[in-house]
Design a protein around this motif. Structure first.
Motif, PDB file in Angstrom:
ATOM      1  N   LYS A   1      27.548 -26.763  -4.529  1.00  0.00           N
ATOM      2  CA  LYS A   1      27.277 -25.346  -4.332  1.00  0.00           C
ATOM      3  C   LYS A   1      26.773 -25.083  -2.926  1.00  0.00           C
ATOM      4  O   LYS A   1      27.193 -24.110  -2.266  1.00  0.00           O
ATOM      5  CB  LYS A   1      26.245 -24.862  -5.352  1.00  0.00           C
ATOM      6  N   GLU A   2      25.855 -25.922  -2.425  1.00  0.00           N
ATOM      7  CA  GLU A   2      25.323 -25.759  -1.066  1.00  0.00           C
ATOM      8  C   GLU A   2      26.414 -25.972  -0.028  1.00  0.00           C
ATOM      9  O   GLU A   2      26.453 -25.274   0.991  1.00  0.00           O
ATOM     10  CB  GLU A   2      24.165 -26.732  -0.848  1.00  0.00           C
ATOM     11  N   LYS A   3      27.290 -26.920  -0.266  1.00  0.00           N
ATOM     12  CA  LYS A   3      28.396 -27.142   0.662  1.00  0.00           C
ATOM     13  C   LYS A   3      29.272 -25.899   0.771  1.00  0.00           C
ATOM     14  O   LYS A   3      29.700 -25.519   1.863  1.00  0.00           O
ATOM     15  CB  LYS A   3      29.238 -28.341   0.217  1.00  0.00           C
ATOM     16  N   ARG A   4      29.548 -25.278  -0.384  1.00  0.00           N
ATOM     17  CA  ARG A   4      30.381 -24.068  -0.378  1.00  0.00           C
ATOM     18  C   ARG A   4      29.640 -22.895   0.263  1.00  0.00           C
ATOM     19  O   ARG A   4      30.197 -22.173   1.098  1.00  0.00           O
ATOM     20  CB  ARG A   4      30.797 -23.705  -1.801  1.00  0.00           C
ATOM     21  N   GLU A   5      28.388 -22.698  -0.130  1.00  0.00           N
ATOM     22  CA  GLU A   5      27.628 -21.540   0.334  1.00  0.00           C
ATOM     23  C   GLU A   5      27.369 -21.567   1.828  1.00  0.00           C
ATOM     24  O   GLU A   5      27.438 -20.530   2.498  1.00  0.00           O
ATOM     25  CB  GLU A   5      26.307 -21.454  -0.424  1.00  0.00           C
ATOM     26  N   PHE A   6      27.083 -22.759   2.349  1.00  0.00           N
ATOM     27  CA  PHE A   6      26.730 -22.865   3.762  1.00  0.00           C
ATOM     28  C   PHE A   6      27.828 -23.528   4.587  1.00  0.00           C
ATOM     29  O   PHE A   6      27.609 -23.927   5.720  1.00  0.00           O
ATOM     30  CB  PHE A   6      25.408 -23.619   3.908  1.00  0.00           C
ATOM     31  N   HIS A   7      29.006 -23.662   3.972  1.00  0.00           N
ATOM     32  CA  HIS A   7      30.199 -24.168   4.682  1.00  0.00           C
ATOM     33  C   HIS A   7      29.892 -25.491   5.385  1.00  0.00           C
ATOM     34  O   HIS A   7      30.170 -25.671   6.568  1.00  0.00           O
ATOM     35  CB  HIS A   7      30.706 -23.110   5.663  1.00  0.00           C
ATOM     36  N   ALA A   8      29.315 -26.398   4.598  1.00  0.00           N
ATOM     37  CA  ALA A   8      28.942 -27.718   5.123  1.00  0.00           C
ATOM     38  C   ALA A   8      29.761 -28.813   4.465  1.00  0.00           C
ATOM     39  O   ALA A   8      29.317 -29.952   4.335  1.00  0.00           O
ATOM     40  CB  ALA A   8      27.451 -27.968   4.890  1.00  0.00           C
ATOM     41  N   GLY A   9      30.964 -28.450   4.023  1.00  0.00           N
ATOM     42  CA  GLY A   9      31.828 -29.436   3.384  1.00  0.00           C
ATOM     43  C   GLY A   9      32.605 -30.236   4.405  1.00  0.00           C
ATOM     44  O   GLY A   9      32.179 -30.436   5.538  1.00  0.00           O
ATOM     45  N   GLY A  10      33.772 -30.672   4.007  1.00  0.00           N
ATOM     46  CA  GLY A  10      34.582 -31.482   4.903  1.00  0.00           C
ATOM     47  C   GLY A  10      34.242 -32.950   4.772  1.00  0.00           C
ATOM     48  O   GLY A  10      33.373 -33.357   4.009  1.00  0.00           O
ATOM     49  N   VAL A  11      34.933 -33.754   5.534  1.00  0.00           N
ATOM     50  CA  VAL A  11      34.740 -35.202   5.499  1.00  0.00           C
ATOM     51  C   VAL A  11      33.818 -35.604   6.643  1.00  0.00           C
ATOM     52  O   VAL A  11      34.092 -35.314   7.813  1.00  0.00           O
ATOM     53  CB  VAL A  11      36.087 -35.947   5.628  1.00  0.00           C
ATOM     54  N   ALA A  12      32.735 -36.268   6.313  1.00  0.00           N
ATOM     55  CA  ALA A  12      31.796 -36.716   7.341  1.00  0.00           C
ATOM     56  C   ALA A  12      32.412 -37.849   8.149  1.00  0.00           C
ATOM     57  O   ALA A  12      33.109 -38.709   7.610  1.00  0.00           O
ATOM     58  CB  ALA A  12      30.490 -37.170   6.694  1.00  0.00           C
ATOM     59  N   CYS A  13      32.146 -37.849   9.443  1.00  0.00           N
ATOM     60  CA  CYS A  13      32.664 -38.920  10.297  1.00  0.00           C
ATOM     61  C   CYS A  13      31.672 -40.070  10.408  1.00  0.00           C
ATOM     62  O   CYS A  13      31.924 -41.054  11.093  1.00  0.00           O
ATOM     63  CB  CYS A  13      32.985 -38.382  11.692  1.00  0.00           C
ATOM     64  N   ASN A  14      30.519 -39.932   9.735  1.00  0.00           N
ATOM     65  CA  ASN A  14      29.461 -40.937   9.818  1.00  0.00           C
ATOM     66  C   ASN A  14      29.061 -41.161  11.269  1.00  0.00           C
ATOM     67  O   ASN A  14      28.935 -42.282  11.743  1.00  0.00           O
ATOM     68  CB  ASN A  14      29.904 -42.258   9.187  1.00  0.00           C
ATOM     69  N   CYS A  15      28.867 -40.060  11.983  1.00  0.00           N
ATOM     70  CA  CYS A  15      28.506 -40.148  13.393  1.00  0.00           C
ATOM     71  C   CYS A  15      27.310 -39.236  13.669  1.00  0.00           C
ATOM     72  O   CYS A  15      26.817 -38.562  12.771  1.00  0.00           O
ATOM     73  CB  CYS A  15      29.695 -39.767  14.281  1.00  0.00           C
ATOM     74  N   THR A  16      26.862 -39.240  14.897  1.00  0.00           N
ATOM     75  CA  THR A  16      25.700 -38.450  15.276  1.00  0.00           C
ATOM     76  C   THR A  16      26.147 -37.114  15.848  1.00  0.00           C
ATOM     77  O   THR A  16      26.633 -37.046  16.975  1.00  0.00           O
ATOM     78  CB  THR A  16      24.842 -39.208  16.308  1.00  0.00           C
ATOM     79  N   ASP A  17      25.978 -36.063  15.057  1.00  0.00           N
ATOM     80  CA  ASP A  17      26.301 -34.715  15.527  1.00  0.00           C
ATOM     81  C   ASP A  17      25.326 -34.268  16.598  1.00  0.00           C
ATOM     82  O   ASP A  17      25.660 -33.447  17.459  1.00  0.00           O
ATOM     83  CB  ASP A  17      26.248 -33.733  14.361  1.00  0.00           C
ATOM     84  N   THR A  18      24.096 -34.760  16.525  1.00  0.00           N
ATOM     85  CA  THR A  18      23.047 -34.374  17.461  1.00  0.00           C
ATOM     86  C   THR A  18      22.382 -35.604  18.051  1.00  0.00           C
ATOM     87  O   THR A  18      22.018 -36.526  17.316  1.00  0.00           O
ATOM     88  CB  THR A  18      21.972 -33.522  16.753  1.00  0.00           C
ATOM     89  N   LEU A  19      22.240 -35.619  19.366  1.00  0.00           N
ATOM     90  CA  LEU A  19      21.493 -36.671  20.056  1.00  0.00           C
ATOM     91  C   LEU A  19      20.605 -35.997  21.088  1.00  0.00           C
ATOM     92  O   LEU A  19      21.091 -35.302  21.971  1.00  0.00           O
ATOM     93  CB  LEU A  19      22.433 -37.661  20.749  1.00  0.00           C
ATOM     94  N   MET A  20      19.308 -36.197  20.958  1.00  0.00           N
ATOM     95  CA  MET A  20      18.362 -35.686  21.941  1.00  0.00           C
ATOM     96  C   MET A  20      17.433 -36.806  22.365  1.00  0.00           C
ATOM     97  O   MET A  20      16.867 -37.511  21.523  1.00  0.00           O
ATOM     98  CB  MET A  20      17.535 -34.533  21.366  1.00  0.00           C
ATOM     99  N   LEU A  21      17.304 -36.990  23.667  1.00  0.00           N
ATOM    100  CA  LEU A  21      16.372 -37.963  24.216  1.00  0.00           C
ATOM    101  C   LEU A  21      15.091 -37.211  24.570  1.00  0.00           C
ATOM    102  O   LEU A  21      15.120 -36.303  25.408  1.00  0.00           O
ATOM    103  CB  LEU A  21      16.971 -38.646  25.445  1.00  0.00           C
ATOM    104  N   VAL A  22      14.004 -37.570  23.912  1.00  0.00           N
ATOM    105  CA  VAL A  22      12.740 -36.854  24.059  1.00  0.00           C
ATOM    106  C   VAL A  22      11.734 -37.748  24.768  1.00  0.00           C
ATOM    107  O   VAL A  22      11.500 -38.879  24.342  1.00  0.00           O
ATOM    108  CB  VAL A  22      12.187 -36.437  22.685  1.00  0.00           C
ATOM    109  N   HIS A  23      11.159 -37.239  25.845  1.00  0.00           N
ATOM    110  CA  HIS A  23      10.143 -37.977  26.600  1.00  0.00           C
ATOM    111  C   HIS A  23       8.803 -37.267  26.478  1.00  0.00           C
ATOM    112  O   HIS A  23       8.703 -36.062  26.730  1.00  0.00           O
ATOM    113  CB  HIS A  23      10.527 -38.076  28.072  1.00  0.00           C
ATOM    114  N   VAL A  24       7.790 -38.009  26.044  1.00  0.00           N
ATOM    115  CA  VAL A  24       6.422 -37.493  25.992  1.00  0.00           C
ATOM    116  C   VAL A  24       5.625 -38.201  27.077  1.00  0.00           C
ATOM    117  O   VAL A  24       5.595 -39.431  27.136  1.00  0.00           O
ATOM    118  CB  VAL A  24       5.775 -37.720  24.623  1.00  0.00           C
TER     119      VAL A  24
END
Length: 361
Positions: free
Chosen positions: A78-101
């Protein structure tokens, strides 16, 4: 610098381990582990650093790689349909952020690494077949699919020359649940935001987003011609807005909500074995004192597409090296920036902005 033995209290290394990534993800994870000593949370430990060799030298401050994977089997149909988060995952990193403190804990610098960046994937053992693969070109987000978090960290280190001290991996479920627990996150936009893939549809103005709509917001990359650059900007804008939601919603002072939030997030997070719950708690307390003006955001400069790898973005090496040298030397990326993340970024010319310039007014 990376060890599985707790350093002596008060040592320089101990101080460095008490730093944190900005954003609701780590803040709420840390606060939610306030009772960790008595009731440890089920954090999935991943041993990433033990066998890594020929790494960049350690510098001052702490560098954390924030990895958002496209794993979606933890959300319902239901969440996949409602928020259009379906499809086949590529098992990859959609987001990469390098954070320096910074070593002094008075500044946080966040550098977005476009998912389609050209990368030289280091030689490694294939997780699926067990065969040794030589170094080869690929997109940076594919390193995770080929070799998991360790190969992602190795690839980022070789590309940036920056030593990664810690990393945190997040998926769709934990992201959505954490947003719901803080009561939603308010974002602002000066122009309409519509995405044909995620079905994001926001009119100009201020919007309080629940977990599902927040997922649409940070995933959208077809809003305009800025593609992944625009998505990185929205993700960075979301981090600042999420911090504000945690503070104004009194999540930090409500032990029940904080514990619930910590369980929902940290329970699925994969962290390197040296990142304990107690350390995360200390990190969040330190970070919570920083004003948004002490945070700065940018994206790796690019100068075009790779001629040898279709669709891959080629970094502008002189400009990129300048950014990463600043991180390695614990220096700010810019002394004073009044730029705002309001208009679509120009290709290859991302600006560096302070966190207080991207808050909702």
């Amino acid at each position: 610098m990376l060890t599985h033995i707790d350093p002596p209290a008060g040592s320089r290394r101990a101080r460095r381990l008490r730093l944190a990534v900005p954003g609701v993800f780590l803040i709420v994870a840390a606060v939610g582990t306030g009772h960790a000593a008595a009731q440890p949370l089920p954090v999935q430990r991943v041993d990433v650093f033990d066998d890594m060799k020929n790494r960049p030298d350690a510098g001052n401050g702490t560098n954390i790689l924030l990895m958002g994977t496209d794993g979606r089997d933890t959300i319902t149909r239901k969440e996949k349909r409602e928020f259009h988060a379906g499809g086949v995952a590529c098992n990859c990193t959609d987001t990469l952020m390098l954070v320096h403190v910074s070593e002094a804990r008075d500044r946080v610098s966040v550098v977005g690494l476009p998912r389609d960046s050209y990368a030289d994937i280091p030689a490694h053992r294939d997780e699926a077949t067990g065969e040794e693969r030589p170094a080869h070109p690929g997109k940076i987000n594919g390193a995770y699919a080929e070799g998991g978090p360790e190969l992602s960290v190795r690839t980022v280190e070789e590309m940036t020359g920056v030593r990664v001290d810690r990393y945190l991996q997040l998926d769709f479920r934990r992201f959505m649940d954490s947003v719901e627990t803080v009561g939603g996150v308010r974002v602002c936009t000066s122009r309409p935001l519509k995405d044909r893939t995620t079905k994001l549809d926001l009119a100009p103005g201020s919007h309080l987003l629940d977990g599902g709509r927040s997922l649409q917001y940070v995933r959208s990359r077809h809003v305009d011609g800025s593609a992944d650059f625009g998505r990185i900007q929205r993700q960075q804008r979301f981090l600042v807005a999420a911090m504000k939601s945690v503070r104004t919603g009194n999540v930090l002072t409500d032990s029940v909500r904080a514990a619930r939030l910590g369980r929902s997030l940290v329970g699925a997070a994969q962290v390197d074995r040296g990142f304990s719950a107690e350390q995360i708690l200390t990190l969040a307390k330190d970070l919570g004192k920083l004003p948004a003006s002490s945070m700065e955001f940018t994206t790796v400069p690019v100068n075009g597409f790779s001629e040898t790898l279709n669709g891959a973005l080629q970094w502008d090496r002189p400009k990129a090296d300048k950014v990463f040298r600043a991180l390695g030397q614990d220096r700010p990326l810019t002394r004073d920036s009044k730029a705002r993340l309001s208009d679509p970024p120009r290709f290859g010319s991302p600006v560096t902005v302070r966190g207080d310039t991207i808050e909702c007014r």
